[in-house]
Write a protein that holds these residues in place. Structure first.
Motif, mmCIF file in Angstrom:
data_model
loop_
_atom_site.group_PDB
_atom_site.id
_atom_site.type_symbol
_atom_site.label_atom_id
_atom_site.label_comp_id
_atom_site.label_asym_id
_atom_site.label_seq_id
_atom_site.Cartn_x
_atom_site.Cartn_y
_atom_site.Cartn_z
ATOM 1 N N ARG A 9 10.389 -11.219 -1.832
ATOM 2 C CA ARG A 9 9.880 -9.967 -2.411
ATOM 3 C C ARG A 9 10.226 -9.947 -3.887
ATOM 4 O O ARG A 9 11.372 -10.261 -4.272
ATOM 5 N N TYR A 11 9.173 -8.040 -7.936
ATOM 6 C CA TYR A 11 8.473 -7.003 -8.709
ATOM 7 C C TYR A 11 8.096 -7.584 -10.049
ATOM 8 O O TYR A 11 8.842 -8.408 -10.591
ATOM 9 N N ASN A 49 13.688 -2.164 4.086
ATOM 10 C CA ASN A 49 12.314 -1.664 3.948
ATOM 11 C C ASN A 49 11.305 -2.637 4.543
ATOM 12 O O ASN A 49 10.307 -2.231 5.135
ATOM 13 N N LEU A 54 7.921 -0.554 5.884
ATOM 14 C CA LEU A 54 7.519 0.420 4.871
ATOM 15 C C LEU A 54 6.959 -0.306 3.664
ATOM 16 O O LEU A 54 6.158 0.235 2.913
ATOM 17 N N ASP A 55 7.416 -1.515 3.472
ATOM 18 C CA ASP A 55 6.982 -2.308 2.328
ATOM 19 C C ASP A 55 5.816 -3.201 2.766
ATOM 20 O O ASP A 55 5.803 -3.719 3.882
ATOM 21 N N ARG A 74 -2.435 -2.798 7.070
ATOM 22 C CA ARG A 74 -1.449 -1.739 6.823
ATOM 23 C C ARG A 74 -1.372 -0.752 7.987
ATOM 24 O O ARG A 74 -0.297 -0.358 8.422
ATOM 25 N N GLU A 79 1.250 1.468 12.917
ATOM 26 C CA GLU A 79 1.269 1.750 14.358
ATOM 27 C C GLU A 79 2.458 1.071 15.033
ATOM 28 O O GLU A 79 3.149 1.651 15.868
ATOM 29 N N LYS A 82 5.588 2.842 14.070
ATOM 30 C CA LYS A 82 5.639 4.164 14.697
ATOM 31 C C LYS A 82 6.141 4.072 16.147
ATOM 32 O O LYS A 82 6.893 4.914 16.612
ATOM 33 N N VAL A 87 14.137 5.188 11.542
ATOM 34 C CA VAL A 87 14.889 4.966 10.295
ATOM 35 C C VAL A 87 15.816 6.148 10.012
ATOM 36 O O VAL A 87 15.416 7.305 10.152
ATOM 37 N N PHE A 89 18.253 7.677 6.932
ATOM 38 C CA PHE A 89 18.449 7.510 5.487
ATOM 39 C C PHE A 89 19.810 8.013 5.055
ATOM 40 O O PHE A 89 20.383 8.922 5.677
ATOM 41 N N SER A 91 20.382 9.839 2.417
ATOM 42 C CA SER A 91 20.278 11.255 2.001
ATOM 43 C C SER A 91 19.597 12.096 3.066
ATOM 44 O O SER A 91 19.020 13.144 2.751
ATOM 45 N N HIS A 93 17.063 12.975 4.168
ATOM 46 C CA HIS A 93 15.617 13.224 3.990
ATOM 47 C C HIS A 93 15.046 14.142 5.048
ATOM 48 O O HIS A 93 14.001 13.877 5.632
ATOM 49 N N LEU A 95 13.273 17.681 5.960
ATOM 50 C CA LEU A 95 12.358 18.532 5.201
ATOM 51 C C LEU A 95 12.924 19.957 5.141
ATOM 52 O O LEU A 95 13.185 20.569 6.169
ATOM 53 N N PRO A 107 8.400 13.141 13.917
ATOM 54 C CA PRO A 107 7.785 11.843 14.272
ATOM 55 C C PRO A 107 6.855 11.953 15.474
ATOM 56 O O PRO A 107 5.845 11.258 15.545
#
Lengths: 236, 831
Positions: A9, A11, A49, A54-55, A74, A79, A82, A87, A89, A91, A93, A95, A107
């Motif tokens: 990977r 960048y 990731n 996710l990546d 993708r 799918e 899912k 996952v 995290f 922090s 995350h 909502l 989910p």
């Protein structure tokens, strides 16, 4: 369960190409509890990731139970993730606008599960994580440990076979961290494969296998003491 | 002062820093301010214009009214009674309105002017005196003018300057008006005119009372319009009450019972109000309200934009606060920025107002009789300045309050807004967009109702053809044909020359084309007896036109019975008239066969020359498209001779020429003007138009209002879409992390798009709910202007709602796509 072959990977930056993962070859068996360690910038989260699907922009081969994820589009990868992956995290995350119950249900809401069944699953999760009394509270009304519990409950609500955790106790007090790690261990004992990223040796001790990353290269794997990293080969 | 300069400098720097954002804010505000300034310019010219008279609010018009409605004038004897008996009026003056104009003859050319005859006390009543020379000499009864002044004339400043070059020796000079000599005895002050609002320059003749003024007899005694001045302690209502009592006595003085019924009541009205119909005032108020709505929408939109920006500037604000800036100072900074943006927008708004008013100038002349320059004046600029200040306050109030209330530490620590604050701002912004949608819907409904009205009006079968017809209105210089037959010496040669122009298929003369509204004449019958037929016929009031036989070829209307005039109808043949179906209905009763009226003797062209009805026209919308056909009677111009009693009124005042031609109107008009000038130079000053344009103009208020509302509603819709787009784009940006989490937890592209669409749908539904309620009640105000559609037309309400929903959803398509493309890895890295 998972086979990664020559995963890379990078960048594009102004200075040229910046590599974050180099020739990663990794095999994860069902029921393992793997810890990924390494200094900052080693590529731990990037690897997570990739594992979480996710990546999209990596090269190499990713086999998930004989299915070639690297050949999937993708949507198909989505799918696959899912159905099989949860996952957690650092922090949390959660909502802010959703209650504990709604966060855990999130989910499931993206799957074709009848409402009644969803309600039952959420109730089970609340019960299992002892959050019933807090089901109508908002994240801002919970402590960090409680928020991470909700994060974990949300990650495992759909019974994933693989649970990925990125510094799950990074923002928690040590006693709360211990509780969370006990919970992971419990989940692992029940059959969930876990891959965690951590800086903490204490947390790593809960795992059955530790992988070290440095500068994007996998430099050691406790399951394979004879492992010679690609970096070492390149350096020689 | 230094602090203010610092705020200003900082505000200008902010504008420079984010030029696109500033341009958006300025553009939005310029639309709102421009629309309001344009409408205020119109209202200022139409409703707020100061009348050039002393204490103009004390001036009132007095009209006798009765069975047939309001009369245009009263005989001198009645006016005399009012002034002698009234205690609420200081003075009553009168004048004979010169609606048809006169010609002021120069050495080489004649100029059309208005030349009303006025009573000797008119100028004192208005509180104005000549600046040069003297007023007319007053007779013993204080209203009449001494016979010595019969051929005296007073010039307006415009005539004195433009026609006589401001000649200081003009007094005592003899000038020619309609071929008659008049001695100039005075010049009025600059800016003074009376009657108010006319397009033509004015000169004033003396109304010298004659023997006919000593009787009250229809068609014998001259009729005058009356204007009075209220005493200091009197009101219009008290004058109305008093004069009504007097009028009951005055009416008894009429010996003819039918004439008595026509003057049984009286109407006193403020002179300023009389210049503008109630409907027009109401319409202007509605349109000003619509402009204010658009301005409010613009303010709401800009508030939303500034709120969004204030969120992005939270750290900057927190830093300033941490360094010691007080809440008031922070709020003042936001207000200064709002004020600078509003001021720049006002500058552009003024330009928009000027362009808008110019765009509608034709309608303003035809509808409101505005002939003055429409450049926004000082009062408009002052009003705009006030509005600009208000705009700045409204649009910067919320951002300034938010900045003043923000807690410093969390913002500095977290580098983003607190969840609670963000949520409350988000709710405020959503509410603002809901308000925008509701207000836009109200405007759109109003506009749609008027557009539907125009559509309905355009599809009314008029009963005649309007395509390829050009019309010229002429004021006839009949004074040049005194003692001669104007028909053979002016009209026939003119018509023949026009008919021979290339491309002209036919040409006709008539006192007024259908829907022309230039020269209306009314025909009434005076049958004796009290039979049902006699009563019905006495109430008959018919449009009266003198026409040439070619009219049928020009307008291609149909006959229901009999024939139209033809070349055999001459001065030597049997006198004939044509009526329409509405006339037959009114004359014979509803169920009669129209053909029964044929051969009926109707009026006399001259003594011993009675006319018979030879044809019945199919009904036409000749007075108004929205109204049913009015009874009409037409006489044949070639049959008129100078000895005819109808000669002067039918041939000597106004005449329209209508030409059917297969040619470009622009070039044909040039040739028509040339021919008319060659036949008689005075005719060249006529107005030219196409018949299609005359029909368009006849839609009047509705057309004007629909066009204005089209612009306003279009802008409102645009601002509304921009508002929805802006808010959702902002929300997507704000919720990037949340969207990333959702995607990481399995949300698909469609789930994320739905999230954004759902947000828009909620705002749209709430806005539609409130907007439909507002529109339901506000559209009632338009009831008087609608035709063929009800104020609460469900189809219009539904169509406008659908338009807003579709536009709103289209506006959120881009933010939704952007949301669906959020990369979860990037989003989660925000932590």
């Amino acid at each position: 369960m998972i086979q990664l072959k020559n995963i890379e990977r990078s960048y594009k930056t102004a200075a040229g190409q910046s590599w974050v993962l180099r020739r990663i070859n990794l095999e994860i068996e069902q029921g393992e509890f793997i810890t990924i360690m390494g200094p900052s910038g080693a590529g731990k989260s990037s690897l997570l990731n990739v594992l979480a699907l996710l990546d999209d922009a990596w090269q190499g081969e990713y086999w998930f139970r004989e299915e070639a994820a690297h050949q999937m589009k993708r949507k198909q990868r989505g799918e696959l993730a899912k159905k099989n992956i949860g996952v957690v995290f650092q922090s949390y995350h959660l909502l802010d606008d959703l209650t504990v119950r709604e966060n855990i249900d999130l989910p499931l809401s993206y799957k074709d599960i009848p409402n009644k069944q969803r309600q039952g699953m959420v109730a089970d999760a609340l019960d299992r994580f002892q959050m019933v009394a807090k089901k109508d509270l908002f994240p801002s009304q919970l402590s960090g440990g409680q928020q991470q519990l909700v994060g974990i409950a949300r990650a495992v609500i759909h019974k994933p076979s693989l649970l990925l955790a990125d510094e799950p106790t990074g923002n928690l007090h040590s006693s709360q961290a211990k509780e969370i790690m006990e919970l992971f261990l419990e989940l692992n004992k029940q059959g969930t494969t876990i891959v965690q990223v951590t800086h903490s040796e204490a947390n790593a001790a809960y795992g059955s296998r530790t992988i070290q990353l440095r500068d994007g290269w996998m430099v050691s794997d406790t399951a394979h003491p004879e492992f010679v990293s690609g970096a070492a080969v390149v350096n020689q | 002062m230094t602090r203010l300069a610092q705020h200003l400098r900082y505000a200008l720097r902010q504008i420079k820093k984010s030029l696109a954002f500033s341009a958006l804010v300025i553009g939005t505000l310029a639309l709102g301010l421009g629309a309001t300034a344009a409408m205020f310019t119109i209202v200022d010219r139409v409703m707020l214009r100061p009348l050039p008279y002393e204490k103009a609010d004390q001036l009132v018009t007095i009209h006798e009214t009765g069975r047939r409605g309001q009369l245009n004038g009263s005989p001198f004897l009645d006016i005399q009674q009012w002034i002698e008996r009234s205690h609420t009026l200081d003075e009553i003056a009168f004048y004979s309105p010169d609606n048809h104009g006169a010609f002021l003859n120069g050495k080489t050319a004649s100029i059309q002017v208005a030349a009303p005859g006025i009573s000797a006390n008119l100028f004192p009543t208005l509180g104005v005196q000549p600046v040069m020379g003297r007023d007319f000499s007053t007779s013993a009864n204080r209203m009449g003018v001494l016979p010595d002044d019969k051929n005296s004339i007073i010039l307006s400043d415009v005539v004195w300057r433009n026609i006589y070059g401001g000649d200081r020796n003009i007094l005592g000079r003899t000038i020619s008006l309609n071929g008659e000599p008049y001695v100039v005895i005075g010049v009025m002050p600059r800016g003074f005119t009376f009657p108010f609002g006319g397009a033509k320059p004015v000169v004033w003749r003396a109304a010298v009372l004659g023997k006919n003024d000593a009787v009250r007899k229809k068609h014998v005694s001259p009729w005058y319009a009356a204007i009075g001045r209220l005493k200091a302690n009197a009101t219009v209502a008290s004058a109305q009450t008093e004069l009504q009592g007097i009028q009951s006595e005055v009416a008894k003085l009429y010996t003819d019972p039918y004439e008595r019924e026509d003057v049984s009541t009286i109407q006193v009205q403020s002179y300023a109000d009389s210049l503008l119909g109630t409907d027009l005032k109401k319409l202007l108020a509605i349109l000003l309200g619509a402009a204010a709505l658009l301005w409010l929408i613009a303010c709401v939109n800009v508030t939303n934009l500034l709120l969004a920006r204030s969120t992005n500037r939270e750290r900057e604000v927190a830093l300033c606060a941490a360094l010691g800036a007080g809440r008031g100072r922070l709020a003042l900074q936001f207000f200064t920025e709002g004020l600078v943006l509003s001021a720049i927008a006002a500058f552009f708004g003024l330009a928009i107002a000027r362009i808008t008013v110019t765009f509608f100038s034709h309608a303003l002349v035809t509808r409101f009789n505005i002939h003055t320059d429409l450049t926004p004046n000082l009062s408009v600029v002052l009003a705009l300045s006030g509005l600009t200040l208000l705009t700045a306050v409204i649009s910067s109030l919320l951002p300034a309050t938010a900045a003043a209330r923000a807690s410093i530490q969390p913002l500095l620590n977290q580098q983003s807004s607190q969840a609670g604050t963000a949520k409350s701002k988000h709710r405020t912004r959503s509410l603002l967009v809901v308000t925008e949608i509701a207000l836009s819907l109200t405007l759109l409904v109003g506009c749609s109702l008027l557009l539907r009205t125009i559509y309905q009006l355009r599809h009314v079968p008029l009963g005649f053809r309007t395509d390829h017809v050009i019309v010229a209105n002429m004021t006839v210089p009949s004074y040049k044909f005194t003692g001669r037959d104007i028909q053979t010496e002016l009209y026939q040669p003119l018509l023949e020359r026009v008919q021979h122009l290339p491309g002209v298929k036919s040409a006709a003369l008539m006192t007024e084309v259908p829907l022309g509204k230039t020269f209306s004449m009314v025909f009434t019958l005076m049958p004796q007896g009290n039979t049902a037929a006699a009563v019905r016929q006495r109430n008959l009031s018919a449009q009266f036109r003198a026409v040439t036989p070619e009219m049928q070829q020009v307008f291609r209307f149909r006959m229901r019975a009999g024939r139209f005039f033809n070349e055999h109808d001459t001065a030597a043949s049997q006198a004939v008239v044509v009526v329409n179906s509405a006339f037959v209905k009114a004359f014979l009763g509803d169920d009669e066969d129209p053909a029964k009226i044929l051969g009926h003797q109707m009026l006399s062209y001259a003594k011993d020359r009675p006319a018979i009805v030879i044809g019945v026209l199919d009904d036409q919308h000749q007075v108004s498209v929205a109204e049913q056909s009015q009874p009409e009677i037409e006489i044949c111009i070639p049959q008129l001779t100078p000895t005819s009693s109808l000669y002067q009124s039918a041939e000597g005042i106004k005449m329209d020429i209508a030409v059917r031609a297969q040619r470009n109107p622009a070039t044909l008009i040039l040739e028509l003007r040339r021919v008319m000038q060659e036949v008689s130079p005075e005719l060249a000053a006529g107005n030219f138009s196409t018949m299609d344009q005359i029909v368009e103009d006849s839609y009047g208020s509705q057309q004007f209002a629909a066009r204005i509302l089209e612009v306003f509603a279009g802008c409102a819709l645009l601002l509304c879409i921009a508002g929805i787009y802006g808010l959702l784009s902002y929300l997507v940006a704000q919720r990037t992390k949340e969207l990333g989490v959702r995607i990481a937890l399995g949300a698909e592209r469609k789930n994320i798009m739905w999230l954004v669409f759902r947000q828009a749908a909620w705002m749209l539904l709430a806005g539609l709910g409130i907007g439909l309620t507002l529109a339901y009640f506000s559209s009632v105000l338009l009831r008087g202007f609608l035709f063929g559609v009800q104020p609460q037309d469900p189809w219009i309400m539904a169509s406008v709602s659908i338009l807003l929903i579709v536009s709103g959803l289209a506006a959120c398509a881009l933010p939704a796509r952007r949301a669906a493309k959020v990369d979860p890895m990037v989003a989660l890295r925000y932590e």
